[in-house]
Design a protein around this motif. Sequence first.
Motif, mmCIF file in Angstrom:
data_model
loop_
_atom_site.group_PDB
_atom_site.id
_atom_site.type_symbol
_atom_site.label_atom_id
_atom_site.label_comp_id
_atom_site.label_asym_id
_atom_site.label_seq_id
_atom_site.Cartn_x
_atom_site.Cartn_y
_atom_site.Cartn_z
ATOM 1 N N VAL A 1 0.850 -1.198 0.000
ATOM 2 C CA VAL A 1 0.000 0.000 0.000
ATOM 3 C C VAL A 1 0.886 1.248 0.000
ATOM 4 C CG1 VAL A 1 -1.524 1.388 1.452
ATOM 5 C CG2 VAL A 1 -2.096 -0.991 0.972
ATOM 6 N N ARG A 2 1.943 1.217 0.794
ATOM 7 C CA ARG A 2 2.866 2.360 0.822
ATOM 8 C C ARG A 2 3.560 2.531 -0.528
ATOM 9 N NH1 ARG A 2 3.976 0.226 6.185
ATOM 10 N NH2 ARG A 2 3.119 1.640 7.769
ATOM 11 N N VAL A 3 3.952 1.419 -1.135
ATOM 12 C CA VAL A 3 4.561 1.486 -2.466
ATOM 13 C C VAL A 3 3.579 2.098 -3.460
ATOM 14 C CG1 VAL A 3 5.432 0.127 -4.408
ATOM 15 C CG2 VAL A 3 6.150 -0.444 -2.078
ATOM 16 N N ALA A 4 2.339 1.625 -3.428
ATOM 17 C CA ALA A 4 1.322 2.138 -4.345
ATOM 18 C C ALA A 4 1.113 3.634 -4.145
ATOM 19 C CB ALA A 4 0.000 1.392 -4.124
ATOM 20 N N GLN A 5 1.083 4.069 -2.903
ATOM 21 C CA GLN A 5 0.890 5.489 -2.616
ATOM 22 C C GLN A 5 2.074 6.307 -3.143
ATOM 23 O OE1 GLN A 5 0.522 6.605 1.592
ATOM 24 N NE2 GLN A 5 -1.208 7.913 1.008
ATOM 25 N N ASP A 6 3.280 5.799 -2.943
ATOM 26 C CA ASP A 6 4.465 6.478 -3.478
ATOM 27 C C ASP A 6 4.395 6.594 -4.996
ATOM 28 O OD1 ASP A 6 5.536 6.621 -0.928
ATOM 29 O OD2 ASP A 6 6.999 5.012 -1.241
ATOM 30 N N GLU A 7 4.039 5.492 -5.659
ATOM 31 C CA GLU A 7 4.008 5.500 -7.129
ATOM 32 C C GLU A 7 2.967 6.495 -7.640
ATOM 33 O OE1 GLU A 7 6.493 4.178 -8.151
ATOM 34 O OE2 GLU A 7 6.766 2.049 -7.727
ATOM 35 N N GLY A 8 1.858 6.575 -6.943
ATOM 36 C CA GLY A 8 0.844 7.549 -7.326
ATOM 37 C C GLY A 8 1.345 8.974 -7.181
ATOM 38 N N ARG A 9 2.082 9.221 -6.108
ATOM 39 C CA ARG A 9 2.655 10.551 -5.913
ATOM 40 C C ARG A 9 3.699 10.859 -6.987
ATOM 41 N NH1 ARG A 9 3.698 9.860 -1.240
ATOM 42 N NH2 ARG A 9 5.893 9.287 -1.263
ATOM 43 N N HIS A 10 4.526 9.872 -7.304
ATOM 44 C CA HIS A 10 5.517 10.074 -8.367
ATOM 45 C C HIS A 10 4.828 10.423 -9.682
ATOM 46 C CE1 HIS A 10 8.529 7.194 -6.141
ATOM 47 N NE2 HIS A 10 8.205 8.270 -5.445
ATOM 48 N N PHE A 11 3.767 9.661 -10.003
ATOM 49 C CA PHE A 11 3.033 9.935 -11.243
ATOM 50 C C PHE A 11 2.491 11.360 -11.251
ATOM 51 C CE2 PHE A 11 -1.051 10.455 -13.296
ATOM 52 C CZ PHE A 11 -0.754 10.075 -14.601
ATOM 53 N N THR A 12 1.854 11.760 -10.168
ATOM 54 C CA THR A 12 1.224 13.079 -10.104
ATOM 55 C C THR A 12 2.257 14.193 -10.236
ATOM 56 O OG1 THR A 12 -0.558 12.190 -8.724
ATOM 57 C CG2 THR A 12 -0.231 14.571 -8.697
ATOM 58 N N LEU A 13 3.367 14.070 -9.524
ATOM 59 C CA LEU A 13 4.404 15.100 -9.570
ATOM 60 C C LEU A 13 5.079 15.166 -10.935
ATOM 61 C CD1 LEU A 13 6.048 14.507 -6.064
ATOM 62 C CD2 LEU A 13 4.666 16.487 -6.759
ATOM 63 N N LEU A 14 5.362 14.003 -11.519
ATOM 64 C CA LEU A 14 6.029 13.988 -12.822
ATOM 65 C C LEU A 14 5.087 14.449 -13.930
ATOM 66 C CD1 LEU A 14 8.078 10.708 -12.383
ATOM 67 C CD2 LEU A 14 9.048 12.969 -12.862
ATOM 68 N N ALA A 15 3.803 14.088 -13.837
ATOM 69 C CA ALA A 15 2.836 14.551 -14.835
ATOM 70 C C ALA A 15 2.703 16.067 -14.786
ATOM 71 C CB ALA A 15 1.484 13.884 -14.612
ATOM 72 N N ALA A 16 2.709 16.613 -13.575
ATOM 73 C CA ALA A 16 2.649 18.073 -13.429
ATOM 74 C C ALA A 16 3.912 18.720 -13.985
ATOM 75 C CB ALA A 16 2.473 18.436 -11.958
ATOM 76 N N ARG A 17 5.059 18.089 -13.737
ATOM 77 C CA ARG A 17 6.316 18.624 -14.262
ATOM 78 C C ARG A 17 6.331 18.565 -15.781
ATOM 79 N NH1 ARG A 17 9.413 22.448 -14.518
ATOM 80 N NH2 ARG A 17 11.544 22.043 -15.225
ATOM 81 N N LEU A 18 5.782 17.509 -16.348
ATOM 82 C CA LEU A 18 5.712 17.380 -17.803
ATOM 83 C C LEU A 18 4.902 18.527 -18.404
ATOM 84 C CD1 LEU A 18 6.354 15.678 -20.324
ATOM 85 C CD2 LEU A 18 4.279 14.347 -19.855
ATOM 86 N N GLU A 19 3.819 18.895 -17.741
ATOM 87 C CA GLU A 19 3.005 20.012 -18.226
ATOM 88 C C GLU A 19 3.765 21.336 -18.106
ATOM 89 O OE1 GLU A 19 -0.910 20.040 -16.584
ATOM 90 O OE2 GLU A 19 -1.427 18.076 -17.439
ATOM 91 N N GLU A 20 4.553 21.469 -17.035
ATOM 92 C CA GLU A 20 5.377 22.672 -16.891
ATOM 93 C C GLU A 20 6.418 22.774 -17.996
ATOM 94 O OE1 GLU A 20 5.132 22.930 -11.978
ATOM 95 O OE2 GLU A 20 6.951 22.188 -12.983
ATOM 96 N N LEU A 21 6.808 21.623 -18.530
ATOM 97 C CA LEU A 21 7.771 21.595 -19.635
ATOM 98 C C LEU A 21 7.090 21.793 -20.990
ATOM 99 C CD1 LEU A 21 10.043 18.634 -18.440
ATOM 100 C CD2 LEU A 21 10.689 21.056 -18.589
ATOM 101 N N GLY A 22 5.787 22.012 -20.964
ATOM 102 C CA GLY A 22 5.062 22.311 -22.197
ATOM 103 C C GLY A 22 4.508 21.111 -22.924
ATOM 104 N N SER A 23 4.382 19.967 -22.234
ATOM 105 C CA SER A 23 3.840 18.770 -22.854
ATOM 106 C C SER A 23 2.773 18.178 -21.941
ATOM 107 C CB SER A 23 4.964 17.760 -23.125
ATOM 108 O OG SER A 23 4.496 16.659 -23.889
ATOM 109 N N PHE A 24 2.367 16.953 -22.213
ATOM 110 C CA PHE A 24 1.345 16.297 -21.389
ATOM 111 C C PHE A 24 1.427 14.794 -21.626
ATOM 112 C CE2 PHE A 24 -0.435 17.277 -25.508
ATOM 113 C CZ PHE A 24 -1.126 16.133 -25.870
ATOM 114 N N TYR A 25 0.894 14.043 -20.660
ATOM 115 C CA TYR A 25 0.901 12.591 -20.784
ATOM 116 C C TYR A 25 -0.031 12.168 -21.915
ATOM 117 C CZ TYR A 25 0.583 7.656 -19.433
ATOM 118 O OH TYR A 25 0.623 6.282 -19.428
#
Length: 295
Positions: free
Chosen positions: A122-146
């Motif tokens: 469960v902790r691993v899953a929560q971490d992976e979800g946070r990684h996804f959310t932060l990286l997806a937001a960073r991707l948008e800041e870089l001018g792209s999207f998932y």
Amino acid sequence: MTDGETLVEAALRVLNTADPVEKAKLGDELANKWLQGLISVPYHPSQADFIVPDRPARLTNVKLVSPSLMPKLGKAGSLQSRQAIVHSLVHTESWAIDLSWDIIARFGKQESMPKEFFDDFVRVAQDEGRHFTLLAARLEELGSFYGALPAHDGLWDSAVATSKDLFARLAVEHCVHEARGLDVLPTTISRFRNGGDDQTAELLEKVVYPEEITHCAAGVKWFKYLCSRSKNTSVGNVMENGDDKESEEVIGKFHEIVRAYFRGPLKPPFNEVARKAAGFGPQWYEPLAVKDFTR
């Protein structure tokens, strides 16, 4: 959450959520409820087994191609390359969310795993979800999207191949694929920093990298646990105390499983420091990198 929902039922809800943003959000909510005791039981022993989907629900907005047809990501020297690398990481994390909930739903009851197993993943899953959310937001800041670029589903192909064997799932997904991430992340971080993107480098270095070590550690820990349970001995304690015979048996089992379920040799160089922090040394993986590797 429905009244009396078990963790396995909650995991299936995540797996059946197609939108990756909603998947990460729901996973975080359910993880918190489990860790706070609001979801109190992993499963009901007397309840009929639920059907775990062979493939989790996914949107069709990401064009999928064969791994061999993936365009080169580059070395983060250009904006286009940085977008491509972050997009690839976002895609990997989206699957990592599903992998974490899948191991709970697919194997937890089937293998009568203890509560600590559910806590860890469960902790691993929560971490992976946070990684996804932060990286997806960073991707948008870089001018792209998932979904802006193609991706491949090699990670889930391995999940399908290991869907009948918890030994194999832990060895291949958590002690091979996740460990590979530990090998390459330092170089990726350096490339972003050299390319002038300190923000992405910091995200990878301060958040993703240290947490991925704990995910790999979970794989090693529960692989050792399965070995100990199958022999009715405390292999985890024995290995910590340096019992060579018992160590050889566990590592031999690991080699056997990887050779059966993973195609080809492991790719050096290996991040020995991170791998050691995750709980396994060179004797686990160096023999699998030899040129005459055979299945």
